[in-house]
Design an enzyme around this catalytic site. Structure first.
Site, mmCIF file in Angstrom:
data_model
loop_
_atom_site.group_PDB
_atom_site.id
_atom_site.type_symbol
_atom_site.label_atom_id
_atom_site.label_comp_id
_atom_site.label_asym_id
_atom_site.label_seq_id
_atom_site.Cartn_x
_atom_site.Cartn_y
_atom_site.Cartn_z
ATOM 1 N N ASP A 36 0.820 -1.211 0.000
ATOM 2 C CA ASP A 36 0.000 0.000 0.000
ATOM 3 C C ASP A 36 0.857 1.264 0.000
ATOM 4 O O ASP A 36 0.341 2.361 0.179
ATOM 5 C CB ASP A 36 -0.915 0.025 1.232
ATOM 6 C CG ASP A 36 -2.119 -0.876 1.060
ATOM 7 O OD1 ASP A 36 -2.270 -1.421 -0.046
ATOM 8 O OD2 ASP A 36 -2.899 -1.038 2.011
ATOM 9 N N ASP A 278 -22.927 18.215 -38.587
ATOM 10 C CA ASP A 278 -22.147 17.133 -37.981
ATOM 11 C C ASP A 278 -22.826 16.603 -36.728
ATOM 12 O O ASP A 278 -22.941 15.392 -36.527
ATOM 13 C CB ASP A 278 -20.739 17.617 -37.640
ATOM 14 C CG ASP A 278 -19.931 17.940 -38.876
ATOM 15 O OD1 ASP A 278 -19.955 17.119 -39.813
ATOM 16 O OD2 ASP A 278 -19.296 18.991 -38.920
ATOM 17 N N GLY A 413 -22.837 7.495 -39.168
ATOM 18 C CA GLY A 413 -23.503 6.722 -40.198
ATOM 19 C C GLY A 413 -22.615 6.401 -41.382
ATOM 20 O O GLY A 413 -22.537 5.251 -41.832
ATOM 21 N N MET A 414 -21.917 7.398 -41.928
ATOM 22 C CA MET A 414 -21.053 7.157 -43.079
ATOM 23 C C MET A 414 -19.888 6.255 -42.697
ATOM 24 O O MET A 414 -19.461 5.400 -43.487
ATOM 25 C CB MET A 414 -20.537 8.494 -43.623
ATOM 26 C CG MET A 414 -19.641 8.361 -44.852
ATOM 27 S SD MET A 414 -20.451 7.466 -46.208
ATOM 28 C CE MET A 414 -21.701 8.658 -46.670
#
Length: 493
Positions: A36, A278, A413-414
């Site tokens: 630790d 966009d 999408g494209m």
């Protein structure tokens, strides 16, 4: 206490060290097991700095750890008294102040401990200054603010701090103190001179702000300036507080409307971007959000109110702040999830199949397994989320950074179409594994996996999910091409 192999919020002692070592010339001593004692390495690596007081670790003997549970319980009861005796003895020999961190490291997590530790330090030094007659209660001549809760190492904290200093200073408000990061303890006596306090991260400094308001009448702003709407609200609250004092102290009132308008038009591009073609390509996309309460709530608001993106699920691992979080995201998402169990979050994301995830490093791992893009918006994080360049999340420059993060986290999408045309979706096998810890008895035949690859990528996941549901309902253990088309016909009917 729950045994876990991974946690969103780390152990309490880490945040106690974060707060203590963020102050200048504070030497933190930790009594902990071997392993630790990694804090010094972690801080220097993540923040890439050398100029800080290292933490000293007193390692717990392995024989002590090997004691039975009964002995541990008995010893834990008397441990605080023993530590307080140590502090009292050390104070008599040292010229420095010696403070015992009054935090139960077994019952609270990292964020709660940070909140408690900062409040304890602020209370200690203001009470000391008042006893010794050094406390200065007079307000500064010009409007000023304290920024409470900036510490290292924190998620974009250094960049947020720079932006947060600039945000009020341009309208003419000076920064009185920033705590704990880089401040000397001896200067805390002047903390109450500020007109108000700014709390950028409620997880880290809400207790200190509440203490200052209760004991010294200092108002605080809890709205975190993340996003256009929140930042405008943040500036409006500053204006309201300043105008309460300004007429009697500086004999004039302030109006920051023109400042907000100019910043929105000429510094932040987020408003323009949200109206662009966009951003409109994101219409119909769904997102899942998870993180600490501050960042998860703010990102949910940006996605829904500023960018028109549907949030299917919004959640936080800050169970102690569940009421506030639910209030903030009410009406903005289809469902909320408050949990510290990453497998529960993973199964929820797998069920709703969002277009993108905005979460912690764990959600990034989940996204990789599910082939869903993820933008990291909250700790816990890896070193890659401590960028060298200037990337604040707060203020008007922060709106640009967040807009970029959100936009770049989606497969558009494209992009989906081109990946499908050029085989991008088929470069790896379809992920048919479940994130659940429960055993999955459904298997996909080789023929149906080949058939799946002929389906456009943007609907493939939905078809796979519907087919698995159909198979479970009909006690089918192996999915074939016939089963997949039977599921399609069942859904169409």
């Amino acid at each position: 206490m729950k045994l876990a192999y991974w946690m969103y919020a780390g152990p309490a002692h880490i945040s106690t060290l974060r707060i203590a070592s963020s102050f200048r010339n504070v030497h933190a001593i930790m009594h902990a097991p071997l392993g630790d004692d990694h804090f010094n390495v972690m801080r220097s690596m993540l923040e890439r700095e050398r100029d800080f007081t290292p933490v000293t670790t007193s390692v717990v003997d392995r024989h002590v750890l090997a004691c039975g549970s009964r002995e541990k319980v008995v010893n834990n009861i008397s441990q605080k008294e023993d530590l307080q005796n140590f502090v009292d003895r050390a104070s008599s020999y040292s010229e420095s102040d010696v403070i015992l961190a009054d935090v139960n490291h077994y019952r609270i997590n990292e964020l709660q401990a940070a909140d408690k530790t900062l409040e304890q330090i602020v209370r200690y030094y203001l009470d000391k200054a008042r006893r010794e007659g050094f406390l200065n209660r007079s307000l500064t001549d010009d409007p000023s603010a304290n920024i409470i809760g900036i510490s290292t190492p924190g998620f974009h904290n250094q960049h947020d701090c720079r932006e947060l200093k600039r945000l009020p200073s341009e309208p003419g408000i000076s920064i009185n103190q920033i705590i704990p990061e880089g401040e000397f303890l001896k200067n805390l006596k002047d903390l109450s001179r500020a007109w108000f306090n700014i709390v950028p991260y409620r997880e880290m400094s809400l207790m200190a702000a509440n203490f200052l308001e209760k004991e010294y009448g200092m108002p605080h702003i809890l709205t975190t300036p993340i996003g256009i709407l929140n930042t405008a609200d943040f500036i409006a609250q500053i204006s309201k507080i300043v105008n309460l004092w300004s007429f009697s102290l500086i004999e004039k009132k302030v109006n920051y409307d023109l400042y907000v308008e100019n910043q929105t038009k000429f510094v932040s591009q987020a408003t323009w971007f949200s109206k662009s073609i966009d951003c409109q390509n994101l219409a119909g996309k769904e997102a899942a959000v998870s993180g600490d309460a501050t960042h998860a709530a703010a990102i949910t608001k940006i996605l829904v109110r500023e960018m028109g993106i549907r949030v299917s699920c919004s959640g936080t691992y800050c169970k102690h702040d569940a009421d506030w979080f639910n209030e903030q995201v009410q009406g903005l998402c289809d469902e909320t999830i408050i949990t510290e169990d990453h497998t529960e979050i993973g199964d929820t994301i797998a069920r709703i199949e969002p277009s993108a995830i905005f979460g912690t490093q764990m959600e990034r791992h989940i996204g990789k397994r599910l082939d869903i893009p993820c933008g990291v918006i909250s700790s816990p994080v890896h070193i890659q989320n401590f960028p060298l360049g200037y990337r604040p999340f707060l203020g008007y420059e922060g709106t640009n950074q967040i807009s970029d993060l959100i936009y770049n986290s989606f497969n558009l999408g494209m992009e989906d179409h081109l990946l499908d045309v050029f085989g991008g979706h088929d470069t790896k096998e379809e992920n048919i594994k479940s994130l659940s810890t429960e055993k999955n008895n459904i298997h996909w035949s080789y023929d149906v996996e080949s058939e799946l690859k002929k389906i456009p990528g943007f609907v493939r996941g939905k078809i796979k999910k519907n087919t698995e549901v159909f198979a479970k309902q009909n006690n089918i253990s192996t999915i074939t091409v016939d089963v997949m088309y039977a599921a399609k016909e069942k859904l169409s009917s």
